[in-house]
Each structure stands twice: as structure tokens, then as C-alpha cells.
Design a protein around this motif. Sequence first.
Motif, PDB file in Angstrom:
ATOM      1  N   ALA A 225       0.955  -1.163   0.130  1.00 43.87           N
ATOM      2  CA  ALA A 225       0.166  -0.087   0.032  1.00 43.87           C
ATOM      3  C   ALA A 225       0.746   1.185  -0.049  1.00 43.87           C
ATOM      4  CB  ALA A 225      -0.868  -0.116   1.235  1.00 43.87           C
ATOM      5  N   ALA A 226       1.900   1.271   0.734  1.00 44.57           N
ATOM      6  CA  ALA A 226       2.916   2.369   0.800  1.00 44.57           C
ATOM      7  C   ALA A 226       3.584   2.783  -0.582  1.00 44.57           C
ATOM      8  CB  ALA A 226       3.944   2.270   1.654  1.00 44.57           C
ATOM      9  N   VAL A 227       3.946   1.566  -1.132  1.00 46.51           N
ATOM     10  CA  VAL A 227       4.657   1.791  -2.509  1.00 46.51           C
ATOM     11  C   VAL A 227       3.459   2.370  -3.417  1.00 46.51           C
ATOM     12  CG1 VAL A 227       5.692   0.366  -4.359  1.00 46.51           C
ATOM     13  CG2 VAL A 227       6.507   0.028  -2.081  1.00 46.51           C
TER      14      VAL A 227
ATOM     15  N   LEU B 280       4.453   5.561  -5.681  1.00 44.28           N
ATOM     16  CA  LEU B 280       4.640   5.589  -6.854  1.00 44.28           C
ATOM     17  C   LEU B 280       3.448   5.767  -7.632  1.00 44.28           C
ATOM     18  CD1 LEU B 280       7.193   2.508  -6.893  1.00 44.28           C
ATOM     19  CD2 LEU B 280       7.634   4.900  -6.908  1.00 44.28           C
ATOM     20  N   LEU B 281       2.371   5.325  -7.387  1.00 47.18           N
ATOM     21  CA  LEU B 281       1.105   5.186  -8.326  1.00 47.18           C
ATOM     22  C   LEU B 281       0.109   6.320  -7.953  1.00 47.18           C
ATOM     23  CD1 LEU B 281       0.639   1.343  -8.401  1.00 47.18           C
ATOM     24  CD2 LEU B 281       1.964   2.883 -10.094  1.00 47.18           C
ATOM     25  N   ASP B 282       0.475   7.213  -6.852  1.00 51.99           N
ATOM     26  CA  ASP B 282      -0.338   8.043  -6.395  1.00 51.99           C
ATOM     27  C   ASP B 282      -1.617   7.536  -5.915  1.00 51.99           C
ATOM     28  OD1 ASP B 282      -0.772  10.920  -5.622  1.00 51.99           O
ATOM     29  OD2 ASP B 282      -1.609  11.222  -7.439  1.00 51.99           O
ATOM     30  N   GLU B 283      -1.821   6.231  -5.472  1.00 51.45           N
ATOM     31  CA  GLU B 283      -3.003   6.039  -4.741  1.00 51.45           C
ATOM     32  C   GLU B 283      -3.207   6.416  -3.428  1.00 51.45           C
ATOM     33  OE1 GLU B 283      -5.219   3.289  -5.827  1.00 51.45           O
ATOM     34  OE2 GLU B 283      -3.888   3.212  -7.821  1.00 51.45           O
ATOM     35  N   ARG B 284      -4.666   6.473  -3.240  1.00 56.78           N
ATOM     36  CA  ARG B 284      -5.023   7.165  -1.859  1.00 56.78           C
ATOM     37  C   ARG B 284      -5.393   6.121  -1.024  1.00 56.78           C
ATOM     38  NH1 ARG B 284      -9.919   8.463   0.402  1.00 56.78           N
ATOM     39  NH2 ARG B 284      -9.959  10.070   1.784  1.00 56.78           N
TER      40      ARG B 284
END
Length: 103
Positions: free
Chosen positions: A61-63, A67-71
Motif C-alpha cells: 500500500a505504501a509503495v 509510486l502510483l499516487d494511490e489514496r
Amino acid sequence: AHDPAAERQADAGAALGALALLAYLGVLTMALAYALLYAGLRTTSGSAATVATLLEPVTAAAVAAVLLDERIGPLGLLGTALVLAAVVAAAVHRAFPQLLARR
């Protein structure tokens, strides 16, 4: 002009590309990653393997967030905090077993 044969050929090419992508995702990103994870788990102690297994979704989740600008939503943050608290508690218990010993 409408050419059904050309459309079928284009559809077949798209299907082949989709199958190739599916094979790549299934073999390289999943199978290889889990093969490496399990190879690593076999060479570590049980407690280290448990910590690594617990931290895997947290690091994923942190990556993804970085890297993917996930919330990561509130429940994701709560889950992350609970996992990290469990890892810290396990480390403290392992380092200082007398703290939790029954008297």
C-alpha cells in the motif's frame, strides 16, 4: 468499405495481445514475486517470517501510494496502524519477554 475478414484479424490480434499481457501479469508479477517471498520465508526464523508476512500488505500500500499516487483511505490507515502496532508489540515481547510474564 466494410471488411469482415480484416475486423476478425484485428480482433484476433487484440485477443492475442490481451493473452500475452495476462500471461506476463500472472507469471512475472505474481508467480515470481510469491516464489521469491516463499524462498525468503524458508530461510528465516518463524518470527521473522511472520513479521515479513504481516508487513507485505503495508509495504504494498505504501509503495502504491508513493509510486502510483494511490489514496489510502481512513480504514487503510487504521489497518496499517494496527499491523504496525502488532509488529512493534511482537518485537517488544521478543526483546523483553519478562514484561508480559505472568507473576
